[in-house]
Design a protein around this motif. Structure first.
Motif, PDB file in Angstrom:
ATOM      1  N   GLN A   1       0.828  -1.202   0.000  1.00 19.54           N
ATOM      2  CA  GLN A   1       0.000   0.000   0.000  1.00 19.54           C
ATOM      3  C   GLN A   1       0.866   1.256   0.000  1.00 19.54           C
ATOM      4  O   GLN A   1       0.600   2.212  -0.731  1.00 19.54           O
ATOM      5  N   LEU A   2       1.924   1.250   0.806  1.00 22.82           N
ATOM      6  CA  LEU A   2       2.808   2.414   0.871  1.00 22.82           C
ATOM      7  C   LEU A   2       3.586   2.596  -0.434  1.00 22.82           C
ATOM      8  O   LEU A   2       3.822   3.739  -0.861  1.00 22.82           O
ATOM      9  N   GLN A   3       3.986   1.504  -1.068  1.00 21.90           N
ATOM     10  CA  GLN A   3       4.676   1.624  -2.345  1.00 21.90           C
ATOM     11  C   GLN A   3       3.747   2.207  -3.409  1.00 21.90           C
ATOM     12  O   GLN A   3       4.159   3.041  -4.218  1.00 21.90           O
ATOM     13  N   TYR A   4       2.499   1.787  -3.396  1.00 22.26           N
ATOM     14  CA  TYR A   4       1.523   2.342  -4.339  1.00 22.26           C
ATOM     15  C   TYR A   4       1.325   3.829  -4.071  1.00 22.26           C
ATOM     16  O   TYR A   4       1.285   4.642  -4.992  1.00 22.26           O
ATOM     17  N   GLU A   5       1.198   4.186  -2.805  1.00 21.72           N
ATOM     18  CA  GLU A   5       1.002   5.588  -2.437  1.00 21.72           C
ATOM     19  C   GLU A   5       2.213   6.432  -2.836  1.00 21.72           C
ATOM     20  O   GLU A   5       2.071   7.543  -3.363  1.00 21.72           O
ATOM     21  N   GLU A   6       3.410   5.893  -2.623  1.00 21.18           N
ATOM     22  CA  GLU A   6       4.627   6.611  -3.011  1.00 21.18           C
ATOM     23  C   GLU A   6       4.672   6.815  -4.524  1.00 21.18           C
ATOM     24  O   GLU A   6       5.006   7.903  -4.997  1.00 21.18           O
TER      25      GLU A   6
END
Length: 123
Positions: free
Chosen positions: A58-63
């Motif tokens: 999720q954090l990689q997608y958000e980044e």
């Protein structure tokens, strides 16, 4: 008397055998409890790992969405930033330096080479 001693000896053997069986059962139960506790801990760690992997995704997608060029450009224009003008470079020109030529009336033999080199550069 020997019959009583024989009877006590048999009873003692029976008690020792019972204690040994009880000890074996107790060791087995302790090991089974430890295996169950370790299994429970492994399941907890696997569950925690799965949730952390999901959070990382999720954090990689958000980044990635925050670093998208369209997003960066929209954010820059919203804050009043403008594109910079393209850089212009000045053409270079070659300069010939004669290190053996006298500098301000001083002949080349009076000054060391490094001094002449520095003087030629700072001119």
């Amino acid at each position: 008397m020997p019959a009583i001693a024989l009877r006590i000896d048999r009873s003692l053997r029976l008690y020792i055998a019972g204690a040994a069986v009880l000890l074996v059962v107790l060791v087995y139960l302790i090991q089974a409890a430890q295996v169950t506790a370790a299994s429970y801990r492994i399941e907890q760690l696997q569950s925690s790992q799965q949730s952390l992997v999901a959070e990382q995704s999720q954090l990689q997608y958000e980044e990635a969405s925050l670093q998208a060029p369209a997003r960066v450009q929209a954010e820059a224009s919203r804050t009043g930033m403008q594109r910079a003008a393209p850089a212009a470079y000045l053409p270079s020109r070659s300069v010939a330096v004669n290190l053996l030529a006298p500098i301000d009336g001083v002949t080349s033999t009076d000054q060391p080479f490094w001094s002449r080199l520095v003087a030629a550069i700072w001119r």
